[in-house]
Structures are given as C-alpha cells and as structure tokens.
Design an enzyme around this catalytic site. Structure first.
Site, PDB file in Angstrom:
ATOM      1  N   GLN A 250       0.868  -1.184   0.000  1.00 45.01           N
ATOM      2  CA  GLN A 250       0.000   0.000   0.000  1.00 45.01           C
ATOM      3  C   GLN A 250       0.905   1.234   0.000  1.00 45.01           C
ATOM      4  O   GLN A 250       1.507   1.593   1.015  1.00 45.01           O
ATOM      5  CB  GLN A 250      -0.906  -0.026   1.222  1.00 45.01           C
ATOM      6  CG  GLN A 250      -1.743  -1.294   1.324  1.00 45.01           C
ATOM      7  CD  GLN A 250      -2.803  -1.394   0.241  1.00 45.01           C
ATOM      8  OE1 GLN A 250      -3.837  -0.725   0.294  1.00 45.01           O
ATOM      9  NE2 GLN A 250      -2.558  -2.229  -0.764  1.00 45.01           N
TER      10      GLN A 250
ATOM     11  N   ALA B 193     -11.846   2.426   4.005  1.00 49.02           N
ATOM     12  CA  ALA B 193     -10.858   1.610   3.314  1.00 49.02           C
ATOM     13  C   ALA B 193      -9.967   2.452   2.401  1.00 49.02           C
ATOM     14  O   ALA B 193     -10.140   3.672   2.267  1.00 49.02           O
ATOM     15  CB  ALA B 193     -11.556   0.511   2.515  1.00 49.02           C
ATOM     16  N   HIS B 194      -9.023   1.778   1.745  1.00 44.32           N
ATOM     17  CA  HIS B 194      -8.018   2.485   0.950  1.00 44.32           C
ATOM     18  C   HIS B 194      -8.624   3.188  -0.270  1.00 44.32           C
ATOM     19  O   HIS B 194      -9.587   2.723  -0.864  1.00 44.32           O
ATOM     20  CB  HIS B 194      -6.882   1.550   0.529  1.00 44.32           C
ATOM     21  CG  HIS B 194      -7.312   0.331  -0.243  1.00 44.32           C
ATOM     22  ND1 HIS B 194      -6.458  -0.715  -0.468  1.00 44.32           N
ATOM     23  CD2 HIS B 194      -8.478  -0.010  -0.816  1.00 44.32           C
ATOM     24  CE1 HIS B 194      -7.082  -1.641  -1.165  1.00 44.32           C
ATOM     25  NE2 HIS B 194      -8.305  -1.236  -1.393  1.00 44.32           N
ATOM     26  N   ASN B 195      -8.044   4.333  -0.591  1.00 42.35           N
ATOM     27  CA  ASN B 195      -8.389   5.141  -1.764  1.00 42.35           C
ATOM     28  C   ASN B 195      -9.757   5.803  -1.678  1.00 42.35           C
ATOM     29  O   ASN B 195     -10.244   6.351  -2.670  1.00 42.35           O
ATOM     30  CB  ASN B 195      -8.322   4.321  -3.059  1.00 42.35           C
ATOM     31  CG  ASN B 195      -6.975   3.691  -3.284  1.00 42.35           C
ATOM     32  OD1 ASN B 195      -5.955   4.177  -2.795  1.00 42.35           O
ATOM     33  ND2 ASN B 195      -6.953   2.587  -4.005  1.00 42.35           N
TER      34      ASN B 195
END
Length: 346
Positions: free
Chosen positions: A199, A240-242
């Site tokens: 990540q 969560a990511h992004n």
C-alpha cells in the site's frame, strides 16, 4: 456539563440570540430541561419536550421563536435552538489543561520538527521527519510514525496512531484508539493463496476534522485516501483504501466504506451503513441507518434500504412470503398475459 460562568447578556451576544430576561443572570452549566436547576442553561430542540419546558427550573433556556412564551424562566431565542446549544456548549465547556513541552517519558526523534508551542504527552512517540504544529497536543501513548504531520491546534487525545507519511490538518480532534494510515486490504490471489499488495499511498486529512474512538482510515494503495475539511466521523468506522470523502460530510458509528468509494460533500451517512467498493455518492446525499449501498448514488436526497425490526412472529411470516416472491411474480405475469388475451378476444 459544567464550565465557566457566563452572564446571559454576554452569552446572548456571542450566540447572536434575542434575550428575554436579566442580562446579569449567570449560567455555569448545561443540563436537560427535566433535571436542570439554578445556574443551568438548557434548550428545547424538539417540541415533544414542551411539557418539560413549562416546568423547568433552569436559569435560562435556548428556544425557537415560537416557544419563548411557554418558558417560566429567561430565554435565548434562536432560529435553530439545537445549533445554539452546540455553540453554547463549546463556549462553556471546561478546556483540558494544556502546557507546551515534551514529557520526559516521550520519545521524540532528533530529526522530528516539533513546535515549541506544542505538547507531547507521556509515552508518546514522534518519529524521524514527523512534524507537529503550534498548539497541537499529542496525547499519552500516541504514535506519529516517520514523516507524519499534525497541523496547528490538532489534538490526539490518547493512544492514537498516525502512520508513515500521513498528513493531518489544523484544529482536528482524534479520539482514543484512532488509527490513520494502516495498510488497506490489498491482496491478489495466486492459485488459492493470498499475496499482499504493498500500500503505497498516504492519507490526507483536512482541517477541522473529528474522528471518533477506534475508527480506522486506511492508506491508499496507489492514490491517497482523502478526508475533506470539516468531516465528522463517529466511533468504530472503517474507511478503506483510496476512499475520498467530501467536505462537511458526517458519518455515524459502525459504518463500513469499502475501497475506492467517492463520497460527496455535505452527506449524512447514518449508523451501520455498508457501502460497496468503487462507487460514487453525490453531494448532499443522506443514507439512513443500516442501509446497504450496492450501486452509485448520482443525485442528492434521502436513500434507504433494509427493513425495520418487527416482532419475531411477524418477521417469520414475512420471510416465508418473501422467499416466494419470484413464484408470485411469475404467477402474476401469467395472469396478466391471460387477462390481456381475453380483452383481445372480446
């Protein structure tokens, strides 16, 4: 809630309220209508509690324009009494003691840049290349990983973790147990085995953001996770990511937002909402509690899914019938076709 003493005249001026009562009368705490007493300020934001207003013992009450005459005590009249209560509470709240400096038990890397006007609490850790702005407070047990940044007057209450490269804006409030910048859930499948995807992004948090206890905001996989100015996030939320969250959006407790979701500005996401990945939610969308968002929402408004709780015996009957919906739909379609045929013959 107790705090500083406020003469009603001074408080009304700060709130922009119309005062009916003695401007020298002092309030020093805020309490609900039903239990408030001498020296307390209360408020009426829901007219279901009008009976409590009529019998309150509070020294003053914040009310809307139509409720002033029902009060037996002094009133501060505002168009939005609940907003008035929020602002009064901010003015009257006890401010935790704050002394600049680094506690002897804290560990601060020599390559960190900590303002002399900041406070680093007991057992806190500040890594190499991290920056802490003026007036910021890094509470006990909190960790700023290398190259993390905390803006001016931001407060990490206790045991907050800000991972490598994360940027936190000014005047933010991060409650105990918050983790910002942990790895997102990025995995690739190799013949049944999961391979971790590094990540590589960061988290960018704007100004005036509040994040509730034990909430987690993951770093981006390639692009950054972004939390806009003025966003308010409740306890135990997973971002969560992004993910990108627009300014002034409010997210209640136990919400789960999957990866690469884009949430617009001024949205309200009520508790326990689940949002699937790679969706877009427009500005000014209100999603009610417990909803499952499985497709993008392109226009503002109130959106809901799920079913309210029923008595168990009623729910069981409904569930049995719901399992037969396809059968019912096919039978209805067949009857409609037969009915249409009869009309044609006639």
């Amino acid at each position: 809630m107790s705090g500083r003493e406020w003469p009603l005249g001074r408080l009304a001026k700060r709130l922009g309220a119309e005062l009916h009562g003695d401007p020298e009368r002092v309030v020093r705490a805020i309490a609900p209508l039903g239990v408030a007493g001498e020296g307390d300020l209360s408020f009426l934001a829901n007219r279901r509690y009008l009976r409590d207003l009529r019998t309150t013992r509070a020294s003053a009450v914040i009310v809307g324009p139509g409720d002033a005459e029902a009060s037996p005590t002094a009133v501060l009249v505002l168009p939005n009494p609940y907003l008035g209560y929020a602002r009064a509470a901010s003015l009257m709240a006890d401010t935790p003691p704050f002394a600049a400096g680094i506690h002897p038990s804290a560990v601060v890397d020599a390559a960190a840049a900590v303002s002399p006007e900041a406070s680093i609490g007991p057992l806190a850790v500040v890594g190499a290349g991290a920056t802490v702005g003026a007036g910021a407070r890094i509470g006990p047990g909190s960790v700023l990983a290398p190259e993390a940044a905390v803006g001016e007057e931001t407060r990490l209450v206790a045991n907050v973790t800000v991972c490598r490269g994360v940027r936190i804006g000014a005047r933010c409030l991060l409650h105990p147990g918050v983790v910002i910048g942990a790895d997102g859930f990025g995995l690739a499948n190799d013949a049944g085995k999961w391979i971790k995807i590094p990540q590589l992004g960061r988290v960018e948090v704007g100004d005036d953001v509040e994040v509730g206890a034990n909430t987690t905001i993951d770093r981006g996989a390639l692009q950054d996770t972004v939390v806009g100015d003025g966003v308010k996030i409740d306890n135990q939320v997973q971002i969560a990511h992004n993910v990108s969250i627009g300014p002034d959006t409010a997210i209640a407790g136990c919400v789960a937002v999957a990866g690469s979701v884009r949430i617009g500005a001024r949205c309200i996401i009520e508790g326990a909402v689940m949002i699937s990945g790679h969706l877009e939610i427009a500005d000014d969308v209100h999603v009610t509690g417990g909803s499952a968002v499985a497709k993008s929402i392109a226009q503002s408004g109130i959106w809901s899914s799920g079913m309210p709780a029923q008595e168990s015996h009623v729910w069981r009957k409904m569930w049995i019938r719901m399992q037969k919906l396809d059968e019912y739909a096919r039978r209805l379609a067949r009857l409609e076709r037969q009915g249409s045929g009869r009309k044609t013959d006639e």
